[in-house]
Enzyme design. Structure first.
Site: not given
Length: 296
Positions: A236, A144, A266
């Site tokens: 995602e 991320s 995600h």
């Protein structure tokens, strides 16, 4: 398609008690660390705390590690997350790769906006040199925000004419904080939504321009970067910008691989019980072993 376990995990994550981005920042940070306690740490992985050029870090190691080391940058939108919240995942990553993993607690926004996190990542990377690691045996990885930070570190190292690592691994990287891209899959991603991205982008950006390539690597000149593996779920919210970054890197002749995970959300890799997670880590390990130098 996603496994039955992944579909169940998706339903659970959509429940309100698992909505990590509620309450004060202190509550959000605490909640993520608490949730991580539900997962077990592999017993054959040791963890030792240390300081890497003044950056708090933890070293995950096995008795018979392969040569090399992974410098890991955790996710959390630059605002939450820590080595503690990712502890179980980091241990599993070390075990899958059979390599040491150095994870750092870089400074978080909004208390420490850009470029604090990048400075800490670069300081830890340079610390590895003082420990005798050759760049050909170093991997930079992250998930991320940490995935975007890993790419920003590569760009900074290249521009500073410093030795680049052997490769990078980015799990669902956040590569565009400017809000200019089309948000996709919002209804299918339980981890992120446009509101979260907008708020945390402002926290991290501070007074800087969000289109700064070291904040949003999608705007960077990507020529000369080392091989990169990106893993992304097809459900995602960041998929659109990840695909755009992939195409831009490919056009810049970067040896980049985009590994799609059908029906996944995600950073699903944080959940150890999913069959997709085990396979994902195996593919990461194979990529790394193919790229690092065979010599200690």
């Amino acid at each position: 398609m996603a496994s039955v376990q992944a579909k169940i995990a998706l339903r659970i994550l959509q429940l309100r008690p698992f909505n990590w981005a509620t309450g004060s920042l202190a509550e959000q940070r605490s909640r993520l660390e608490t949730l991580s306690k539900f997962f077990r740490t592999p017993k054959d992985v040791s963890v030792s705390e240390l300081s890497a050029n003044g950056v708090q870090a933890a070293l995950f190691d096995l008795a018979n590690s392969k040569p090399g080391i992974v410098l890991y940058l955790h996710g959390g939108a630059y605002v939450v997350g820590s080595v503690t919240s990712h502890r179980k995942f980091l241990a599993r990553l070390a075990k899958a790769c059979q390599m040491k993993v150095l994870a750092i607690d870089y400074r978080l926004a909004p208390e420490h906006p850009f470029p604090a996190a990048l400075q800490d990542a670069l300081a830890a990377y340079q610390w590895l040199f003082s420990q005798g690691y050759d760049p050909s045996n170093i991997v930079i990885a992250g998930d991320s925000a940490g995935g975007g930070l890993a790419i920003a570190a590569l760009i900074s190292l290249r521009d500073g004419k410093l030795p680049l690592p052997a490769c990078a691994v980015c799990i669902s990287p956040w590569v565009n904080l400017s809000g200019t891209e089309k948000k996709s899959n919002n209804n299918h991603d339980p981890m992120l939504n446009p509101e979260i991205l907008e708020v945390y982008s402002r926290y991290y950006t501070g007074q800087a321009d969000a289109s700064n390539p070291l904040i949003s690597p999608i705007f960077a000149d990507l020529e000369g970067l080392p091989p990169i593996l990106i893993q992304a779920g097809t459900n995602e919210i960041l998929l659109g910008q990840i695909e755009e970054f992939y195409e831009k890197a490919r056009q810049a002749s970067v040896k980049i691989t985009l590994d799609y995970w059908q029906g996944m959300f995600h950073v699903f890799q944080i959940i150890p019980i999913l069959p997709e997670t085990k396979l994902s880590l195996k593919k990461i390990a194979n990529f790394i072993w193919d790229k690092i130098s065979p010599n200690p």
